[in-house]
Structures are given as C-alpha cells and as structure tokens.
Design a protein around this motif. Structure first.
Motif, mmCIF file in Angstrom:
data_model
loop_
_atom_site.group_PDB
_atom_site.id
_atom_site.type_symbol
_atom_site.label_atom_id
_atom_site.label_comp_id
_atom_site.label_asym_id
_atom_site.label_seq_id
_atom_site.Cartn_x
_atom_site.Cartn_y
_atom_site.Cartn_z
ATOM 1 N N GLU A 119 -10.859 44.770 -21.767
ATOM 2 C CA GLU A 119 -10.607 46.051 -21.350
ATOM 3 C C GLU A 119 -10.618 46.322 -20.575
ATOM 4 O OE1 GLU A 119 -11.367 50.615 -22.876
ATOM 5 O OE2 GLU A 119 -11.976 49.164 -24.329
ATOM 6 N N CYS A 120 -9.679 46.231 -19.779
ATOM 7 C CA CYS A 120 -8.615 46.554 -18.676
ATOM 8 C C CYS A 120 -9.502 48.240 -17.910
ATOM 9 C CB CYS A 120 -7.100 47.129 -18.351
ATOM 10 S SG CYS A 120 -7.840 47.139 -16.540
ATOM 11 N N SER A 121 -9.799 47.785 -16.854
ATOM 12 C CA SER A 121 -11.100 48.831 -16.157
ATOM 13 C C SER A 121 -10.846 49.690 -15.624
ATOM 14 C CB SER A 121 -12.150 48.002 -14.976
ATOM 15 O OG SER A 121 -11.323 47.925 -13.839
ATOM 16 N N LYS A 122 -9.351 49.478 -15.577
ATOM 17 C CA LYS A 122 -8.162 51.187 -14.974
ATOM 18 C C LYS A 122 -7.486 52.029 -16.010
ATOM 19 C CE LYS A 122 -8.176 49.554 -10.159
ATOM 20 N NZ LYS A 122 -7.257 49.169 -9.005
ATOM 21 N N CYS A 123 -6.802 51.058 -16.817
ATOM 22 C CA CYS A 123 -6.142 51.751 -17.792
ATOM 23 C C CYS A 123 -6.371 51.643 -19.401
ATOM 24 C CB CYS A 123 -4.441 51.053 -17.974
ATOM 25 S SG CYS A 123 -4.914 49.875 -17.944
ATOM 26 N N GLY A 124 -7.694 51.074 -19.799
ATOM 27 C CA GLY A 124 -8.376 50.764 -21.117
ATOM 28 C C GLY A 124 -6.698 49.502 -21.814
ATOM 29 N N ASN A 125 -6.251 48.972 -21.036
ATOM 30 C CA ASN A 125 -5.642 47.774 -22.448
ATOM 31 C C ASN A 125 -6.372 46.982 -22.532
ATOM 32 O OD1 ASN A 125 -3.019 49.584 -22.832
ATOM 33 N ND2 ASN A 125 -2.131 48.504 -20.679
ATOM 34 N N THR A 133 -8.865 43.715 -14.245
ATOM 35 C CA THR A 133 -7.867 44.879 -14.943
ATOM 36 C C THR A 133 -6.651 43.747 -15.367
ATOM 37 O OG1 THR A 133 -7.566 44.104 -12.342
ATOM 38 C CG2 THR A 133 -8.078 46.393 -13.107
ATOM 39 N N CYS A 134 -5.480 45.005 -16.536
ATOM 40 C CA CYS A 134 -4.793 43.600 -16.767
ATOM 41 C C CYS A 134 -3.891 43.668 -16.481
ATOM 42 C CB CYS A 134 -4.813 45.324 -18.010
ATOM 43 S SG CYS A 134 -3.893 46.436 -17.129
ATOM 44 N N CYS A 168 -1.859 49.332 -11.594
ATOM 45 C CA CYS A 168 -3.945 48.690 -11.830
ATOM 46 C C CYS A 168 -4.080 47.880 -11.014
ATOM 47 C CB CYS A 168 -4.727 47.769 -13.421
ATOM 48 S SG CYS A 168 -3.662 49.846 -14.674
ATOM 49 N N ASN A 188 0.105 44.973 -26.856
ATOM 50 C CA ASN A 188 1.094 46.717 -26.582
ATOM 51 C C ASN A 188 2.151 46.184 -27.973
ATOM 52 O OD1 ASN A 188 2.195 48.713 -25.759
ATOM 53 N ND2 ASN A 188 3.681 47.823 -24.394
ATOM 54 N N ASP A 238 -1.281 44.701 -14.639
ATOM 55 C CA ASP A 238 0.188 45.367 -14.538
ATOM 56 C C ASP A 238 -0.115 46.318 -13.872
ATOM 57 O OD1 ASP A 238 2.338 45.891 -15.452
ATOM 58 O OD2 ASP A 238 2.029 47.103 -17.187
#
Length: 924
Positions: free
Chosen positions: A20-26, A37-38, A43, A187, A40
């Motif tokens: 899970e991305c630490s910035k956006c949660g993706n 981070t993901c 991020c 997504n 993208d």
C-alpha cells in the motif's frame, strides 16, 4: 468490490509483493522489497529524466515497429490503424482509445473482431486535458495507443490476466527496464457501460501502460459495484490494453520533456521562429528544464487547479524564484503546445475532419484557434500549415498526410483568415457585454465567457483584454479550453418519439420485408397480425418504411371491398406498421384478415431514382472537390433530393457544373447497381469506413450498396441500373452551416419537370423584355447598370430636396430656450427620405426636429443637434414618445433615432406629443 479479480498468479509466482502506497494509499505490486510508494506522480517524481529507462533510444517509428513485431512474434495479428474521427460510432466524435475501434459491435459480442488476438498502434485524440499540454511535460492531445486485444468468450478463452501481465513484463524487460523499477497499481476501470479490474504500469514515475480486464456490464440489478455503479458479469471478456507510444519513446531517451523526445526537429524550428534559445546541450539551461520536468507532473490544470500555484510548487522544489522560472518556462511551454497542437491538426484534417461549429469540426476549430493565439503570443509569423508540414516531413509512415496536404493547407489558410475576422468583431461583442456587468458592479461570469466562445469563437484572453479597456475584470480558470472541449466531445442523446402503441408490438414477430428481394413488385398479399388505432401490422410487406433520409412508400391496402390509403409506413424494432387514412370512415380490418397491398409505383420509382442519384452525386462531389467530402445528411422525396456534405468553402458554379456533368456521365454508363449482404467486420475490412457515409446502421449484417465507385451501407430502395435514374439536374447549392454545403437536385421525370420550369422562367423573362432568350444576360446586365445609375441619381435628388427643404424648415422653426424646434409632417415618404432630411438638419447644432410621414402607417424620425442634446433633449426619447402614440416602437442614439407605428390617424397627436416633450425638458 473487485478484490477477487486481483488474485493474480503471475504476481505470486514472479517475486512481486503487494503493498500500500505510503503517500496515496494505492495498492500496488513491486519486485522491490524496499519500495514504499506506488510509482505514480506526485507520489514519485520522474526519475528517468537524463537517465533513460530503456537500453536503446528509439524514435516513434522504431518504437512502434518494435512493439508491433513483439506481439506479432507472440501470435497476434497486426491490423492497420483506424481514422481519428470515429466514423463507425454515433456516440463519440473522436477516436479516444484503441478499444474504441471495436465498440460497440465487437465488444458486445455481436460481431467478430478483425483478428483475435490482435495488435495495433492506434492514433487517438483526447482534448479533456487541453490546458495541461505543454506544461506537465507529458500531456498530449494526440497520442498513439499501442495495444494488444483479446476477445474471449465463455468456454473459448485465448488468454486473460496472467498472460496479459506476463507479456507486458516481458516487453519491458526486453527493452531493458530494471525489474525493480516496475510497479503495477490497482485501479478498477469503468466507462461506457462496462467495467473490470485494471492495473496501471509505472516505471520511473511515468505511467507507460494500462491493462484493463473488461468483463462486466452495467445493470441496475448487478451484484458487483465499481465506482458507484452496479455491474454483472458478461459472457464475453476482453483484454483491453493501452501502451503509450510517445511515453515509451520518452522513456527510451530520457529527454527533459515528451515533446523534445517525440518531435525534436519541430520543437527546435519553433524555438528558432520564436527567438528562444533552446539549447539542450547548455548545462545550465538543460538543468533548469530537466529539474522542472522532473517535478512537472504536478502541473496538471485539470479540475480547479491554479497554474501559478502549481508553478510555485515546482519553483520551490527546484530552488528557483517563481517569477524567474515562469519567465523561462512560459514561452517554452507555448512552443511545446504549438508543436503538439499542429500534430493533432495533421491527423484531424488529413483524416477528413472539416472545421466547423458542430461535432468533430468544432473540436478541430478549437485546436486551430488555440494554436494561432499561442503563435501570436510568441510572434511566430509563419502560416500554421508550415508547422503542420514539418510534422508531415517527419512522419513518412503516414503517406496519406502528404497526399492530403493540399486540402489541409487550404483549410488552415481559410481558418486563419476567419480567426482574424473573429478577433476584429469579438472586441465589440465583449465590450457590449462588459458594459452591462460594469453597471451592476460585477465581473463577466464564466458561463457567459463560455457562451461567447461557443457562439462567436472569442478566446477568453481576448475577452480579458477587451473588457479591461472598459474597466471590467474577467477571470477564467486555467482549464477553460478543457471545459469547452468536454462540452463538445460526445454526441448528445438522439431524440426519439416513442410509438404510441409500442406495448402492443412486444408480442408480435418481426415483419418479413420483401422490398429488397423483389424491388419491382408492387402488389402482394398479407395476413393482418394486429390492428390498433389507424395502424395495421402484416406478416409481410413490400412497403418501404421511412428511413435513411428516404420517405415512406404510399399506396393502398384492400380488405375485401374496402380500400384504404396507406399514408405512412414506419418500422419499430423490426416490425413494420402501416398507417391508413380513416379520416372519413371506420377501419373495417380485423386480425387474421387476408389483405392485398399495392405500393404507389410512381412514388417508389421517384424515391429510388433520387436515392440512387444521391450516391452518384456524393461520388461525383468527392471526385471534384476532394476525398475529404463526407455525407452529413440527406433527404429524398418525390420531387427532389438534397445532400449535405462536409466542405470547407463555398462550391463554385464551375465545380457545380463539373459535379453535374460527371453525375450524368455515370448515369449514361448504365452500370449495374450492386447489392451485397456482409458481416459487419468483413464489410469494414473490405470497403473501409466510407461505408458509413449515410450513418451507422445497427446489427451484425450490413446491406452494402455499390453505385459506381460509391460504396455504402445503405437501407434505401435503389434502381437496378444507373441508366434507370434518367437525367440529374442540380437545382441549387447553399451553405447551411459553417463547413457544410447543401446540394439540391432532381432526377428522372422530376429533373425534366425542373428543367422545363427553368425554361419557362427564361421564356417569360425574355418575352417581358421583348428580346431573344440568348440576349437575356446582356439585357439584364444593361438594365441593372441603368437601375444603379438611376438609384444614384435618385439619392442625389433626395439630398438636394432635403437640403432645400431644410433651409426653409430652420427658417420657420419655433425657437424655445435657444433651441430651434422643427416639425414636419409629410405624405408618402419612406424612412430613408426622412433620415436624409434629419442628417441635413443635424448640421445646425441648435436644432431639435421631429419628422413624420404616413407611409405604411407612420414613419417617425427625430434629430437633435449638439446644443439640443446638451440641454437634455434626446432623439431616442422623442421617437419613443411619437411611436407610442401611433401604437408602435422605436429608438436610437441621442442625436438621431427612428421608429413608427400602424395608427396613421394619430400622426398629428404624435407630433404634438414630441413637441410637448421638448418644451417640458426646456422649461424644467
């Protein structure tokens, strides 16, 4: 709700971890255990600038071929690109994705795909991010979506998610990507009534591809929810991938922006024309450009984003003053935008889009005018067609662009002139609107700016300048053009009037239609399946129902000794309903009756001749005017027909004569008209999208009609041979809207009747003038010149009379408070004569005059000299006063105004009212 769809074995078996991305949660998958981070933006910033992702730099041609061959080698059939104007769709105007090539008929499972699996590199146009182009370093209006598609059915799967991701992974590795840099972001995708699991493929902060697994269709009773809507699973399921060709090239080069990567020669030439030093080998300049580009992912002005606020963020990241950064980047970004837009226009115009005020033409004009404005901002003086040519020179893989450049150049020259004219009159329109809001102490609202752009083509930047001159502020969002493009990107819902007895049709079988099988047969027997109101449904029919721009057949239906006129025929969902004339009696036909139908042969033949002639006229117009000609509407009646075609200028008389001559030559060749029933996909592959000149018919099978070299999917009735059409006479041509020309013509006996009517007019005119017909043109010219001379003499005499009359009027004027009050009532003079007298009176600054005539009611004119106006007397007020008395209206400027009304009996009262008004003002 699609979590189960993401249990993908390939990830589990090839060392991927789900995170899970630490910035956006993706949610994403990666081979790098240290990644947090993901991948993208925002991020992750672009990490490939100056550090290419792939081992070998490639241009567009090389990368496209690498991709297509990669998938060909793995069992995919390469197919040619589709046009960027979606000719096979009636819901969208532009080709926005590779899957759009196969919607709706292939994706619904109605017809087979052209190959399965297949690979394609499809040029696409999307204008919803128009304002971000040039600024983010990555946005484009035109891009090629490289893709591989698979159309699976239950029990017949070719491959699905695991293989799709494996192929993507293999492609990236074959190009030299670091496996640890690749992330796949979860997504789910939804759009156009379908949905499915989807992953976005990221490398170095850049999205390179999207892999969609379309297996759901929208349903109110669906048990799967995606982005707020309910879906159910489909029997067919589709691999829908999209790989950005331009992004792959950018990633292979590591250039500061995508524009420098994909069309460097065009960018450099534009920089030279704009006087901008664009030296990528200059370390300081290249560093600023590269650092800006690394963080430019945030420069997306979609939504309510503010450009300057975004610029501040980038400036802070790279440690520069925002004003300094803006000074460097603004002109560079404009060059990038011009380069992008010119390539977009290359595709649009070469593929046959004609700029206009509607549909795809509106979008083309939007791009053209935005490009011209940016060129003007930078002082680039060359024609826009020169920049388009730079692109064509660098795209040898599209030879059709060079073939069509003559038309493209002519279109752009015309559009540049129209834009200049728009700007000239636009300032006046804006300032008129601005004055209204100034009085209210308001700014011009966004809705009005958009309406003014829509109606008059006036850009918001010009509106801002013009409004400022009259002291009114204008604010518009940085995504203004994207908002405009969004408003015009899709076709509106077609208005359909529901048949009043639709519920009664649900239980009936489809009608057997024989008007194609036996086109010469006009009489038949049928069984009545149902009767409701004045409509009759038969088990079979030879009556042609209205459709394809052709009116319905008329005729008779006989039931025993009763005969009824058929006055309309319509088809609803495959059921033909016959409307009978029962205005003067009761309908005595019952379910189960055997009836005889008789088609009006003369009407049918007239329609068939005109419909076949329409194909011939369309074909002739294309040969005379160019391959860009496209049918945008048609109508065929007994007396005449009309054809609306897309064309960028008025058709000359010489071109009209050539079209008519060529059409009649085709008739005289007496060629057999061909009819063929083909599977839709086979028809498209065999004949191309010119099939859809007359619209996009539904269904799996197309009825293909061949008239000469014109080949269309067409459901109308036609002659069996072109010779049966008879003569074709073009009656007139007119421009019905910008970019659309209408041809009206008659064929067969209708053409003979039209020619006879023209001869009658010539004969009557020559007899009236007592001259031979061959002398008519010269005589008309002579009379016209004499008429113009007499008009001039008449004007001169009117002016003389007015001058003489004015001297006496002023001499006899009643002086009140220093104002010479002139009144004049005459008989039979028109407004023009009164106006000329008023203009003469205005030479005296002290005059306040009211002039009236009883011609066609009352004509009223008022004139006030400078001194009279300064004392509060207004000509407009005086005219309103007089016009009210005579039951009419009017107005004008303070010094000169006109009006009147129908009540001539009140003419004296009107004069007296105006005089009283003057005296009242002067005595105040």
């Amino acid at each position: 709700m699609l979590d189960d769809e993401y249990n993908i074995d390939y990830f589990k078996e090839n060392g991927f971890a789900q995170k899970e991305c630490s910035k956006c949660g993706n949610i994403y998958w990666t081979r790098d255990p240290q990644r947090e981070t993901c991948g993208d933006a925002p991020c992750d910033y672009y990490s490939f600038i100056g550090k290419p992702i792939f081992k070998t730099p490639m241009n567009l041609t090389e990368m496209r071929e690498y991709y297509l061959k990669f998938f060909e080698d793995r069992g995919h059939t390469r197919i040619d690109r589709y046009p960027v104007i979606a000719r096979w769709r009636d819901d969208i105007y532009l080709t926005i994705a590779s899957i759009a090539d196969f919607q709706p008929f292939v994706t619904s499972g109605l017809v087979p795909p052209p190959a399965n699996p297949l690979t394609i590199s499809q040029p696409c146009i999307r204008l919803n991010d128009l304002d971000s182009v040039g600024r983010t370093g990555r946005h484009l209006t035109t891009f090629e979506m490289m893709a591989h598609h698979v159309f699976n059915k239950t029990g017949k799967e070719i491959y699905w998610k695991d293989k799709t991701i494996e192929l993507c992974d293999q492609l990236l590795m074959s190009l030299g990507a670091d496996p640890k840099d690749v992330t796949y972001i979860k997504n789910p995708w939804a759009g156009g009534g379908n949905a499915g699991a989807s992953v976005e493929v990221m490398v170095g902060g850049l999205e390179l591809a999207t892999l969609v697994f379309m297996n759901l269709k929208e349903s109110k009773n669906g048990d799967i929810e995606v982005k707020g809507k309910k879906y159910v699973k489909m029997d067919n399921y589709i691999v829908d991938t999209g790989y950005g060709l331009e992004r792959f090239v950018w990633a292979s080069k590591g250039s500061p922006t995508i524009y420098d990567a994909i069309f460097p020669k065009v960018v450099q030439e534009l920089m030279n024309l704009a006087g901008i030093e664009h030296e990528l080998n200059d370390p300081k300049y290249a560093q600023i450009l590269s650092r800006n580009a690394q963080f430019a992912g945030v420069m997306d002005v979609s939504g309510n984003a503010n450009l300057m606020e975004l610029r501040k963020k980038v400036a802070a990241e790279i440690g520069m003053d925002v004003e300094e950064l803006n000074k460097i980047m603004d002109p560079v970004e404009k060059v990038y935008t011009i380069a992008d837009h010119a390539r977009c226009l290359t595709f649009m115009l070469s593929d046959g889009i004609i700029p206009s005020n509607v549909k795809a033409g509106y979008l083309a004009r939007l791009v053209i005018r935005r490009t011209i404005r940016l060129m003007n901002d930078l002082g680039i003086q060359v024609p826009l067609s020169d920049i388009v040519w730079l692109h064509i020179e660098n795209m040898p893989e599209y030879p059709e662009f060079e073939e069509n450049f003559g038309v493209t150049k002519e279109i752009l020259e015309g559009e540049e002139e129209k834009y200049r004219q728009t700007i000239e009159r636009g300032k006046r329109i804006i300032q008129k609107s601005a004055v209204k809001y100034k009085e209210q102490g308001q700014k011009i609202p966004l809705e009005e700016l958009m309406e003014i752009y829509d109606s008059h083509g006036i850009p918001p930047e010009i509106a801002k300048e013009a409004a400022k001159e009259v002291g009114v502020e204008v604010d518009f969002p940085d995504n203004f053009y994207s908002l405009i493009a969004d408003m015009h990107s899709e076709a509106g819902e077609k208005e359909t009037q529901e048949f009043q007895y639709a519920d009664k049709l649900e239980r009936l079988p489809q009608t057997k239609r024989f008007y194609y099988d036996e086109p010469d047969r006009m009489e038949f027997e049928g069984v009545v399946l149902d009767v409701f109101g004045d409509y009759v449904v038969l088990d079979n029919t030879f009556f042609y129902p209205e459709g394809g721009g052709q009116e319905a057949d008329h005729g008779m239906i006989m039931a025993g000794t009763f005969v009824y006129d058929v006055i309309d025929v319509q088809m609803i969902d495959g059921i033909v309903v016959h409307k009978l004339d029962v205005s003067d009696r009761e309908l005595l036909i019952n379910r189960g009756d055997m009836v005889i139908g008789q088609v009006d042969k003369n009407r049918r033949m007239a329609h068939s001749r005109h419909h076949t002639a329409t194909h011939i006229i369309n074909d002739a117009a294309r040969k005379v005017l160019g391959n860009h000609i496209w049918q945008s509407g048609a109508q065929k009646t007994e007396e005449r027909a009309r054809l609306d075609i897309s064309h960028y200028k008025h058709i000359t008389q010489e071109e009209l004569n050539e079209i008519e001559l060529l059409a009649n030559k085709m008739v005289m060749e007496n060629k057999k008209v061909g009819f063929e029933s083909l599977d839709r996909t086979e028809a498209e592959q065999k004949y191309g999208f010119g099939l859809y000149q007359g619209g996009v018919p539904p269904g799996k099978t197309l009825r293909v009609v061949k008239v000469g070299t014109d080949i269309e999917a067409c459901g109308g009735t036609h002659c069996q041979n072109t010779g049966v059409i008879g003569p074709i006479k073009i009656l007139k041509t007119e421009r019905i809207q910008d970019g659309v020309e209408r041809l009206e013509y008659a064929a067969g006996t209708a053409a003979v009747a039209a020619i006879q009517e023209m001869e009658k007019l010539l004969k009557t005119s020559s007899q009236t003038l007592s001259i031979p017909q061959e002398n008519l043109p010269a005589t008309v010219d002579r009379f016209f010149e004499e008429w113009k001379s007499l008009q001039k003499e008449n004007e001169r005499l009117k002016a003389e009379v007015a001058g003489t009359r004015v001297i006496q009027m002023v001499k006899n004027a009643n002086v009140v408070g220093g104002v010479k009050v002139v009144t004049f009532v005459t008989r039979g003079e028109d407004t023009d004569a009164l106006r000329m007298t008023a203009i003469e009176l205005l030479k005296d600054d002290d005059v306040a005059a009211v002039l009236l005539s009883d011609k066609d009611g009352v004509k009223a004119v008022a004139a006030c000299g400078k001194n009279a106006v300064s004392k509060g007397i207004r000509a407009g007020d005086l005219v309103k006063e007089m016009s009210t008395v005579v039951g009419g209206g009017g107005g004008g400027k303070p010094d000169l105004a006109m009006g009147g009304g129908p009540n001539a009996q009140n003419i004296e009262k009107a004069k007296n009212a105006a005089v009283s008004k003057i005296e009242q003002i002067l005595s105040a």
